[in-house]
Write a protein that holds these residues in place. Structure first.
Motif, PDB file in Angstrom:
ATOM      1  N   PHE A  18      -5.564  -0.484   7.331  1.00 61.86           N
ATOM      2  CA  PHE A  18      -4.227  -0.737   7.881  1.00 61.86           C
ATOM      3  C   PHE A  18      -4.299  -1.956   8.792  1.00 61.86           C
ATOM      4  O   PHE A  18      -5.376  -2.325   9.285  1.00 61.86           O
ATOM      5  CB  PHE A  18      -3.708   0.487   8.662  1.00 61.86           C
ATOM      6  CG  PHE A  18      -3.434   1.688   7.797  1.00 61.86           C
ATOM      7  CD1 PHE A  18      -2.166   1.950   7.322  1.00 61.86           C
ATOM      8  CD2 PHE A  18      -4.465   2.563   7.461  1.00 61.86           C
ATOM      9  CE1 PHE A  18      -1.928   3.050   6.528  1.00 61.86           C
ATOM     10  CE2 PHE A  18      -4.228   3.673   6.678  1.00 61.86           C
ATOM     11  CZ  PHE A  18      -2.959   3.913   6.203  1.00 61.86           C
ATOM     12  N   GLU A  19      -3.145  -2.519   9.042  1.00 63.44           N
ATOM     13  CA  GLU A  19      -3.063  -3.693   9.911  1.00 63.44           C
ATOM     14  C   GLU A  19      -2.790  -3.268  11.354  1.00 63.44           C
ATOM     15  O   GLU A  19      -1.981  -2.365  11.606  1.00 63.44           O
ATOM     16  CB  GLU A  19      -1.950  -4.624   9.422  1.00 63.44           C
ATOM     17  CG  GLU A  19      -1.867  -5.925  10.199  1.00 63.44           C
ATOM     18  CD  GLU A  19      -0.758  -6.816   9.696  1.00 63.44           C
ATOM     19  OE1 GLU A  19      -0.592  -7.931  10.230  1.00 63.44           O
ATOM     20  OE2 GLU A  19      -0.032  -6.384   8.761  1.00 63.44           O
ATOM     21  N   SER A  21      -1.336  -3.219  15.030  1.00 65.34           N
ATOM     22  CA  SER A  21      -0.028  -3.531  15.601  1.00 65.34           C
ATOM     23  C   SER A  21      -0.193  -4.193  16.971  1.00 65.34           C
ATOM     24  O   SER A  21      -1.293  -4.615  17.345  1.00 65.34           O
ATOM     25  CB  SER A  21       0.809  -2.257  15.713  1.00 65.34           C
ATOM     26  OG  SER A  21       1.001  -1.685  14.431  1.00 65.34           O
ATOM     27  N   VAL A  33      -0.162   6.939  11.236  1.00 66.87           N
ATOM     28  CA  VAL A  33       0.190   5.917  10.249  1.00 66.87           C
ATOM     29  C   VAL A  33       1.134   6.544   9.234  1.00 66.87           C
ATOM     30  O   VAL A  33       1.210   7.770   9.090  1.00 66.87           O
ATOM     31  CB  VAL A  33      -1.064   5.363   9.543  1.00 66.87           C
ATOM     32  CG1 VAL A  33      -1.956   4.635  10.540  1.00 66.87           C
ATOM     33  CG2 VAL A  33      -1.821   6.470   8.851  1.00 66.87           C
ATOM     34  N   LYS A  34       1.871   5.680   8.540  1.00 65.68           N
ATOM     35  CA  LYS A  34       2.793   6.106   7.492  1.00 65.68           C
ATOM     36  C   LYS A  34       2.148   5.843   6.137  1.00 65.68           C
ATOM     37  O   LYS A  34       1.742   4.729   5.844  1.00 65.68           O
ATOM     38  CB  LYS A  34       4.113   5.366   7.609  1.00 65.68           C
ATOM     39  CG  LYS A  34       4.909   5.745   8.855  1.00 65.68           C
ATOM     40  CD  LYS A  34       6.251   5.031   8.875  1.00 65.68           C
ATOM     41  CE  LYS A  34       7.071   5.443  10.104  1.00 65.68           C
ATOM     42  NZ  LYS A  34       8.393   4.765  10.133  1.00 65.68           N
ATOM     43  N   THR A  35       2.081   6.885   5.328  1.00 63.17           N
ATOM     44  CA  THR A  35       1.497   6.796   3.995  1.00 63.17           C
ATOM     45  C   THR A  35       2.552   7.161   2.954  1.00 63.17           C
ATOM     46  O   THR A  35       3.704   7.466   3.277  1.00 63.17           O
ATOM     47  CB  THR A  35       0.283   7.737   3.867  1.00 63.17           C
ATOM     48  OG1 THR A  35       0.717   9.089   4.055  1.00 63.17           O
ATOM     49  CG2 THR A  35      -0.763   7.408   4.933  1.00 63.17           C
ATOM     50  N   ASP A  36       2.140   7.140   1.705  1.00 57.84           N
ATOM     51  CA  ASP A  36       3.065   7.508   0.633  1.00 57.84           C
ATOM     52  C   ASP A  36       3.427   8.979   0.683  1.00 57.84           C
ATOM     53  O   ASP A  36       4.482   9.372   0.172  1.00 57.84           O
ATOM     54  CB  ASP A  36       2.436   7.174  -0.738  1.00 57.84           C
ATOM     55  CG  ASP A  36       2.179   5.685  -0.896  1.00 57.84           C
ATOM     56  OD1 ASP A  36       2.866   4.895  -0.205  1.00 57.84           O
ATOM     57  OD2 ASP A  36       1.302   5.312  -1.709  1.00 57.84           O
ATOM     58  N   GLU A  58      -1.001  -6.734  -0.196  1.00 60.72           N
ATOM     59  CA  GLU A  58       0.374  -6.252  -0.219  1.00 60.72           C
ATOM     60  C   GLU A  58       0.476  -4.778   0.135  1.00 60.72           C
ATOM     61  O   GLU A  58       1.515  -4.320   0.611  1.00 60.72           O
ATOM     62  CB  GLU A  58       0.987  -6.489  -1.612  1.00 60.72           C
ATOM     63  CG  GLU A  58       1.138  -7.955  -1.997  1.00 60.72           C
ATOM     64  CD  GLU A  58      -0.162  -8.561  -2.475  1.00 60.72           C
ATOM     65  OE1 GLU A  58      -1.142  -7.786  -2.625  1.00 60.72           O
ATOM     66  OE2 GLU A  58      -0.215  -9.785  -2.671  1.00 60.72           O
ATOM     67  N   GLU A  59      -0.595  -4.014  -0.094  1.00 59.17           N
ATOM     68  CA  GLU A  59      -0.560  -2.579   0.161  1.00 59.17           C
ATOM     69  C   GLU A  59      -0.953  -2.203   1.588  1.00 59.17           C
ATOM     70  O   GLU A  59      -0.830  -1.039   1.965  1.00 59.17           O
ATOM     71  CB  GLU A  59      -1.495  -1.864  -0.815  1.00 59.17           C
ATOM     72  CG  GLU A  59      -1.100  -2.034  -2.275  1.00 59.17           C
ATOM     73  CD  GLU A  59      -2.041  -1.327  -3.210  1.00 59.17           C
ATOM     74  OE1 GLU A  59      -3.053  -0.770  -2.704  1.00 59.17           O
ATOM     75  OE2 GLU A  59      -1.784  -1.322  -4.426  1.00 59.17           O
ATOM     76  N   LYS A  61      -0.487  -1.616   5.316  1.00 56.07           N
ATOM     77  CA  LYS A  61       0.654  -1.356   6.184  1.00 56.07           C
ATOM     78  C   LYS A  61       0.203  -1.336   7.640  1.00 56.07           C
ATOM     79  O   LYS A  61      -0.964  -1.067   7.932  1.00 56.07           O
ATOM     80  CB  LYS A  61       1.308  -0.019   5.821  1.00 56.07           C
ATOM     81  CG  LYS A  61       1.786   0.043   4.378  1.00 56.07           C
ATOM     82  CD  LYS A  61       2.360   1.413   4.063  1.00 56.07           C
ATOM     83  CE  LYS A  61       2.808   1.492   2.610  1.00 56.07           C
ATOM     84  NZ  LYS A  61       3.370   2.832   2.276  1.00 56.07           N
ATOM     85  N   PRO A  62       1.105  -1.595   8.563  1.00 54.19           N
ATOM     86  CA  PRO A  62       0.712  -1.580   9.984  1.00 54.19           C
ATOM     87  C   PRO A  62       0.587  -0.160  10.529  1.00 54.19           C
ATOM     88  O   PRO A  62       1.141   0.801   9.985  1.00 54.19           O
ATOM     89  CB  PRO A  62       1.867  -2.320  10.669  1.00 54.19           C
ATOM     90  CG  PRO A  62       3.033  -2.105   9.761  1.00 54.19           C
ATOM     91  CD  PRO A  62       2.492  -2.048   8.356  1.00 54.19           C
ATOM     92  N   HIS A  64       1.394   2.848  12.910  1.00 58.12           N
ATOM     93  CA  HIS A  64       2.681   3.218  13.503  1.00 58.12           C
ATOM     94  C   HIS A  64       2.596   3.336  15.025  1.00 58.12           C
ATOM     95  O   HIS A  64       3.297   2.639  15.759  1.00 58.12           O
ATOM     96  CB  HIS A  64       3.165   4.530  12.892  1.00 58.12           C
ATOM     97  CG  HIS A  64       4.515   4.947  13.360  1.00 58.12           C
ATOM     98  ND1 HIS A  64       5.649   4.164  13.243  1.00 58.12           N
ATOM     99  CD2 HIS A  64       4.929   6.104  13.986  1.00 58.12           C
ATOM    100  CE1 HIS A  64       6.686   4.778  13.742  1.00 58.12           C
ATOM    101  NE2 HIS A  64       6.281   5.971  14.200  1.00 58.12           N
TER     102      HIS A  64
END
Length: 434
Positions: A18-19, A21, A33-36, A58-59, A61-62, A64
């Motif tokens: 994840f990226e 924040s 974190v937010k996942t699928d 692209e996949e 995500k930052p 949360h």
């Protein structure tokens, strides 16, 4: 892209990236974190500046937010729920007598789904089991069948080396392992020695496989004979750790030669040299034969055309003279057609063949093997100026063309004429007897 964080949701699970924040984080912190599948609570295990090869930019995500005390309490409640669900599922499996083994239970952070991991020797009809679990927990239920390697990874065990299994410590993805790897590494093919706790081949066999493949590419073929400056030798075995090979000399003496000194002996395969020489000679002979055939065909094209035309015309005239009976003009033969010995018409002439057919003379019995070709009427001579202006066409070799199209049907009683009509078989007269 900023700092990339590696996060694990389970202690021995896979690492997801994840990226980072705006807020400050460190290795070991618990974050949300937010996942699928929804929100998840994970632990930061690594930090890096670039995107790893197994992940796509692209996949990523930052993160949360940081986890709070309420989030940690909820995580403890989920662990208690997972233990309770495991015991309840085991009781249901025993009551329904299902041939399956429950390995682990995972409860999502927001309790949107409960996943049950199990192993089974074959496919299991667990529809009734799912109904029992849904009725008890009122949430989404997923039963996921896994292999024995994943089972060992979740449970953990001690390997043959005396250490904790690699899949439990650091191995997250399983590479394919084959028996060929054990053969190339000169291991004894004893299942107890080359198999792990899970019963499958040891995962550590793939760790050094790349080095073995590179070493064997530089080595000569084992069991083959080579001709060297010191005489013929036979390669017995290779030792990757010493970077050497063992050979058997002509005097039945075994010697160990370093791989660096092997190239200085200028090895060559005797049989391979003979095969290369034979292939080169065969190619040269085939090429020379092709050139000779092309020259012969170019040189004899003109002579063969003229001679072939004359010989073909003579052959047609002689055969026609043998088949056509005396007293029949070529014009009549073209209109009448040809009959066989028993009177069956093989090929007809013009439209009035029915009227002329009864008056056609019979063909002799000795000439019935082949049908007589219809004599073509001679075309009128062309004017002199037209003959001079028209381009001269090469003579056609009539020897290669058949005199008449062969009859396809073997039954003489049902043969077609040129117009598609069928003629009945004519019965020859038998001296007045019916």
């Amino acid at each position: 892209m900023g700092l990339i964080l590696g996060i694990k949701f389970r202690e021995y699970g896979q690492i997801y990236y994840f990226e980072k924040s705006d807020f400050e984080v460190a290795i070991g912190d618990r974050v949300i974190v937010k996942t699928d599948q929804g929100q998840g609570l994970g632990t930061i295990v690594s930090e890096r500046d670039d995107v790893p090869e197994e992940a796509e930019a692209e996949e990523i995500k930052p993160v949360h937010r940081l986890a709070t005390s309420e989030d940690l309490e909820r995580d403890q409640e989920n662990e208690l729920l997972a233990r309770e669900a495991r015991q309840f599922c085991v009781d249901c499996i025993r009551s329904r007598d299902l041939d399956m083994k429950l390995v682990d239970v995972e409860v999502y952070f927001d309790r949107s789904k409960i996943v049950f991991y199990f192993t089974a020797p074959a496919r299991i009809d667990f529809r009734e089991l799912v109904k029992d679990l849904v009725k008890n927990y009122r949430t989404r239920i997923e039963l996921r069948q896994i292999g024995v390697r994943h089972e060992t990874q979740m449970i953990g065990a001690v390997g043959n080396c005396g250490m904790v299994c690699c899949c439990r410590q650091f191995l997250r993805t399983f590479a394919p392992v084959t028996i060929k790897m054990a053969k190339e590494q000169n291991l004894f093919l004893n299942p107890a020695k080359i198999s792990g706790i899970c019963g499958r081949l040891l995962c550590c066999l793939s760790y050094e496989q790349e080095n073995y493949e590179e070493f064997y590419r530089a080595c000569p073929k084992l069991g083959k004979k080579y001709q060297t400056v010191d005489g013929p030798v036979k390669v017995l075995r290779a030792n990757m750790f010493r970077n050497s090979i063992a050979v058997l000399t002509e005097t039945n003496e075994e010697k160990e030669i370093p791989l660096e000194d092997w190239e200085q002996l200028k090895p060559s395969r005797p049989d391979q040299a003979k095969q290369d020489a034979a292939r080169a000679a065969a190619k040269r002979a085939a090429r020379e034969a092709e050139l000779a055939a092309e020259e012969a065909s170019e040189a004899g094209t003109d002579d063969m055309t003229d001679a072939g035309a004359e010989e073909g015309a003579d052959a047609v005239s002689a055969e026609a003279a043998a088949i056509i009976p005396e007293g029949v003009a070529p014009e009549e033969l073209a209109a009448v057609g040809t009959e066989s010995e028993n009177g069956a018409v093989i090929e007809s002439g013009p439209e009035d063949v029915e009227n002329v057919q009864g008056t056609a003379p019979a063909v002799e019995a000795g000439n019935t093997a082949e049908a007589a070709p219809a004599a073509e009427p001679q075309a009128p001579a062309a004017p002199a100026q037209d003959a001079a202006a028209a381009p001269e066409k090469p003579a056609k070799d009539t020897r290669l063309a058949p005199l008449r199209k062969p009859v396809k049907s073997a039954d003489p009683s049902a043969r077609k004429t040129s117009r598609g009509r069928r003629k009945r078989k004519r019965r020859p007269s038998s001296g007045g007897e019916d």
